[in-house]
Design a protein around this motif. Structure first.
Motif, PDB file in Angstrom:
ATOM      1  N   SER A 116      15.620 -18.578 -33.462  1.00 23.26           N
ATOM      2  CA  SER A 116      16.969 -18.491 -32.906  1.00 23.26           C
ATOM      3  C   SER A 116      17.165 -19.570 -31.846  1.00 23.26           C
ATOM      4  CB  SER A 116      17.203 -17.115 -32.272  1.00 23.26           C
ATOM      5  OG  SER A 116      17.073 -16.090 -33.228  1.00 23.26           O
ATOM      6  N   SER A 117      18.332 -20.172 -31.826  1.00 24.99           N
ATOM      7  CA  SER A 117      18.631 -21.202 -30.832  1.00 24.99           C
ATOM      8  C   SER A 117      19.664 -20.689 -29.841  1.00 24.99           C
ATOM      9  CB  SER A 117      19.163 -22.464 -31.510  1.00 24.99           C
ATOM     10  OG  SER A 117      20.466 -22.245 -32.008  1.00 24.99           O
ATOM     11  N   LEU A 118      19.686 -21.306 -28.666  1.00 22.80           N
ATOM     12  CA  LEU A 118      20.680 -20.937 -27.666  1.00 22.80           C
ATOM     13  C   LEU A 118      22.081 -21.277 -28.143  1.00 22.80           C
ATOM     14  CD1 LEU A 118      18.890 -21.935 -24.329  1.00 22.80           C
ATOM     15  CD2 LEU A 118      19.159 -19.669 -25.330  1.00 22.80           C
ATOM     16  N   ASN A 119      22.224 -22.331 -28.936  1.00 27.85           N
ATOM     17  CA  ASN A 119      23.534 -22.669 -29.490  1.00 27.85           C
ATOM     18  C   ASN A 119      24.059 -21.541 -30.369  1.00 27.85           C
ATOM     19  OD1 ASN A 119      24.154 -25.152 -28.371  1.00 27.85           O
ATOM     20  ND2 ASN A 119      23.029 -26.309 -29.925  1.00 27.85           N
ATOM     21  N   GLU A 120      23.184 -20.988 -31.211  1.00 23.53           N
ATOM     22  CA  GLU A 120      23.592 -19.892 -32.093  1.00 23.53           C
ATOM     23  C   GLU A 120      23.990 -18.665 -31.287  1.00 23.53           C
ATOM     24  OE1 GLU A 120      20.879 -20.720 -36.061  1.00 23.53           O
ATOM     25  OE2 GLU A 120      19.938 -19.890 -34.257  1.00 23.53           O
TER      26      GLU A 120
END
Length: 206
Positions: free
Chosen positions: A32-36
Motif C-alpha cells: 500500500s502507498s501513501l498516495n493510494e
C-alpha cells in the motif's frame, strides 16, 4: 474558530485512518502507498504528513484505535471470578468467537495485523502486542483448566499448559478457516461444539 479547526483536523485524521484500514486490508501493508491512502480518503499526501510521520506511524495509529479481541476477553475474564472454571473457559472462547462475528471493524484490523503485514523490525511492536495478549490468554486457560480438573478430581490426559495450547490452536484454526471461507459458517455454533468435544477429550464429562 480554533475549536472548529481542531474538529476539522480530527475529522481528517479519522478519515485518513479509515482509508488506511481499507487500503491495508485490500492490498496488504507493504504493497500500500501513501498516495493510494490519500486518494481513498479524498485528501492529499500533505494531509497525511500533517498528521503522521510516515506509513509506519499511520499503521500504528490505526492499530491504536482498536483493542485486540484477546485483550478484550482477557479483561472480561478476570472479572468472572464467580463462574465455574470450565464455564469460564467456554465463555472466554465464545466471547472471542463473538467478537469476530459481531464486530466487523475489529475483525478487519485484526486480519490486517495477523495476515496482511510482514513482521519486519519496524513492526515488531505489533507482534509483541499480539504475543503479550496470547500469553495472557494462555495463562488464564491454564489456571481455569487446572482448577476445573482439581474440582472434578480429574487427572488431565496432558499437562494443563499443553491443553491450553491445544485450545488456542483450535481457536486459531477455526478462525482462519472461517476467514478464508468468507465467513460462510456459524463460528459461534461450530466453535462451541468443537470446544466441548475437545474438553471431553481431556476427560471432562460436561
Amino acid at each position: 474558530m480554533a475549536r472548529r479547526t481542531k474538529e476539522d483536523a480530527d475529522v481528517t485524521r479519522n478519515r485518513l485512518l479509515d482509508a488506511a484500514e481499507s487500503v491495508f486490508y485490500e492490498k496488504g501493508v507493504a504493497r500500500s502507498s501513501l498516495n493510494e491512502i490519500a486518494q481513498a480518503a479524498g485528501a492529499t499526501r500533505g494531509a497525511i504528513y500533517w498528521h503522521f510521520k510516515d506509513k509506519l506511524d499511520l499503521f500504528n495509529a490505526m492499530m491504536d484505535r482498536v483493542t485486540l479481541p484477546m485483550e478484550v476477553v482477557c479483561d472480561l475474564q478476570t472479572e468472572s471470578v464467580l463462574a465455574e472454571p470450565l464455564q469460564r473457559v467456554r465463555g472466554l472462547l465464545q466471547r472471542l468467537f463473538s467478537v469476530f462475528m459481531d464486530d466487523a471493524h475489529t475483525r478487519r484490523v485484526f486480519e490486517i495485523a495477523m495476515y496482511r503485514v510482514e513482521y519486519v523490525q519496524e513492526l515488531r511492536g505489533v507482534r509483541e502486542r499480539h504475543q503479550a495478549a496470547l500469553e495472557r490468554l494462555h495463562a488464564l486457560l491454564v489456571a481455569d483448566l487446572s482448577l476445573a480438573a482439581q474440582n472434578a478430581g480429574l487427572a488431565l490426559s496432558i499437562p494443563p499448559q499443553d491443553a491450553a495450547l491445544g485450545l488456542q490452536a483450535l481457536f486459531d484454526g477455526l478462525l482462519q478457516a472461517w476467514m478464508l471461507s468468507g465467513v460462510r459458517f456459524d463460528l459461534r455454533g461450530v466453535g462451541a461444539g468443537v470446544v466441548d468435544a475437545y474438553l471431553r477429550g481431556l476427560g471432562f464429562k460436561a
